[in-house]
Design a protein around this motif. Sequence first.
Motif, PDB file in Angstrom:
ATOM      1  N   ALA A  30       0.801  -1.215   0.000  1.00 16.67           N
ATOM      2  CA  ALA A  30       0.000   0.000   0.000  1.00 16.67           C
ATOM      3  C   ALA A  30       0.836   1.267   0.000  1.00 16.67           C
ATOM      4  N   TYR A  31       2.162   1.146   0.271  1.00 13.92           N
ATOM      5  CA  TYR A  31       2.981   2.329   0.515  1.00 13.92           C
ATOM      6  C   TYR A  31       4.192   2.410  -0.398  1.00 13.92           C
ATOM      7  N   GLU A  32       4.637   3.639  -0.651  1.00 14.89           N
ATOM      8  CA  GLU A  32       5.913   3.840  -1.318  1.00 14.89           C
ATOM      9  C   GLU A  32       7.037   3.235  -0.480  1.00 14.89           C
ATOM     10  N   ASN A  33       8.029   2.706  -1.146  1.00 12.17           N
ATOM     11  CA  ASN A  33       9.149   2.110  -0.434  1.00 12.17           C
ATOM     12  C   ASN A  33       9.884   3.176   0.375  1.00 12.17           C
ATOM     13  N   GLY A  34      10.079   2.914   1.666  1.00 13.97           N
ATOM     14  CA  GLY A  34      10.736   3.875   2.536  1.00 13.97           C
ATOM     15  C   GLY A  34       9.824   4.865   3.197  1.00 13.97           C
ATOM     16  N   ALA A  35       8.519   4.756   2.964  1.00 17.42           N
ATOM     17  CA  ALA A  35       7.575   5.678   3.589  1.00 17.42           C
ATOM     18  C   ALA A  35       7.690   5.618   5.107  1.00 17.42           C
ATOM     19  N   VAL A  36       7.440   6.751   5.742  1.00 21.18           N
ATOM     20  CA  VAL A  36       7.550   6.874   7.194  1.00 21.18           C
ATOM     21  C   VAL A  36       6.159   6.836   7.817  1.00 21.18           C
ATOM     22  N   LEU A 102      -4.139   3.998   8.188  1.00 21.02           N
ATOM     23  CA  LEU A 102      -3.114   4.565   9.056  1.00 21.02           C
ATOM     24  C   LEU A 102      -2.708   5.955   8.610  1.00 21.02           C
ATOM     25  N   THR A 103      -2.522   6.153   7.305  1.00 22.67           N
ATOM     26  CA  THR A 103      -2.270   7.485   6.742  1.00 22.67           C
ATOM     27  C   THR A 103      -3.127   7.638   5.490  1.00 22.67           C
ATOM     28  N   THR A 104      -3.417   8.875   5.115  1.00 20.74           N
ATOM     29  CA  THR A 104      -4.426   9.104   4.089  1.00 20.74           C
ATOM     30  C   THR A 104      -3.887   9.512   2.723  1.00 20.74           C
ATOM     31  N   THR A 105      -2.728  10.167   2.659  1.00 23.81           N
ATOM     32  CA  THR A 105      -2.300  10.797   1.412  1.00 23.81           C
ATOM     33  C   THR A 105      -1.720   9.784   0.434  1.00 23.81           C
ATOM     34  N   ARG A 106      -2.196   9.856  -0.816  1.00 23.20           N
ATOM     35  CA  ARG A 106      -1.704   8.994  -1.893  1.00 23.20           C
ATOM     36  C   ARG A 106      -0.883   9.809  -2.885  1.00 23.20           C
ATOM     37  N   ASN A 107       0.046   9.145  -3.554  1.00 26.59           N
ATOM     38  CA  ASN A 107       0.781   9.724  -4.668  1.00 26.59           C
ATOM     39  C   ASN A 107       0.123   9.245  -5.953  1.00 26.59           C
ATOM     40  N   HIS A 108      -0.710  10.078  -6.519  1.00 27.46           N
ATOM     41  CA  HIS A 108      -1.470   9.656  -7.701  1.00 27.46           C
ATOM     42  C   HIS A 108      -0.605   9.636  -8.953  1.00 27.46           C
ATOM     43  N   GLU A 109       0.637  10.119  -8.846  1.00 27.80           N
ATOM     44  CA  GLU A 109       1.578  10.008  -9.962  1.00 27.80           C
ATOM     45  C   GLU A 109       2.425   8.750  -9.835  1.00 27.80           C
ATOM     46  N   ASN A 110       2.209   7.980  -8.763  1.00 26.79           N
ATOM     47  CA  ASN A 110       2.982   6.751  -8.534  1.00 26.79           C
ATOM     48  C   ASN A 110       2.024   5.613  -8.177  1.00 26.79           C
ATOM     49  N   ASP A 111       1.080   5.364  -9.067  1.00 26.81           N
ATOM     50  CA  ASP A 111       0.144   4.244  -8.940  1.00 26.81           C
ATOM     51  C   ASP A 111      -0.707   4.308  -7.678  1.00 26.81           C
TER      52      ASP A 111
END
Length: 237
Positions: A30-36, A102-111
């Motif tokens: 669900a998360y970008e690699n390395g997300a905090v 857990l967190t809400t913000t998505r990167n819509h430029e990264n799938d």
Amino acid sequence: MTLSIAATDITALRERCGVAVLRTVRADPAYENGAVLPTGPWTSITDDTAQDLVASSPIGDSTLVELVKPPVPAEALSSLIQRLGDPEAIHLGQARAPMDVLTTTRNHENDGYRIGLHVDNWDRLPYATKHTGRRRICINLGPGTRYLLLADLDIRTICRALYQDYADRYPHTDDLRRYVGSGHTVLCYRIRLEPGEGYIAPTELFPHDGSTEGLLEPSTAAFWLGHWPRGVLPSLI
């Protein structure tokens, strides 16, 4: 710089605030690699911690966190915010968060991967002036409760700890990820916001995100960006 919250009622701040430690995630679908992300469990803050969070000495308005409740219904928010002291304030739109994330913000430029705690970069400011960026107003439109997540360190402090040439850099979310990933301890505060409540916060300066973890209803947040003096909206605490 550490987190400073405008408050006159320590008990009210404690009642709506919890704390946990931040971590990085790898290979989470669900998360970008390395997300905090925050690592639970959330614990209640003490009187001493609440007192430390409260802005006890004069600081610039651009670095202050305020918890607020607009004195108008949701449909009147746009006209109200245009009268709050910044005629050039902009409406960033609305974002709907599902329940129990857990967190809400998505990167819509990264799938559409979630990005975890992050710093905004609307103003594209370098290290020397990063603390002067615009603050963001966020109002929870409901129907559910939501949380504001805030790291206890600002991104300039993090950048300064990482690099010898920090003065020449543009502090970024990647710096937060590198700092936490290398083993540094950063705390995360979680502040509850009921429908109709919100915040004014320096989201260009402090790592942050929204959350609906453990909540059984979705919520929608509305956002504006501008240079606002402290106290332009009634305080919750």
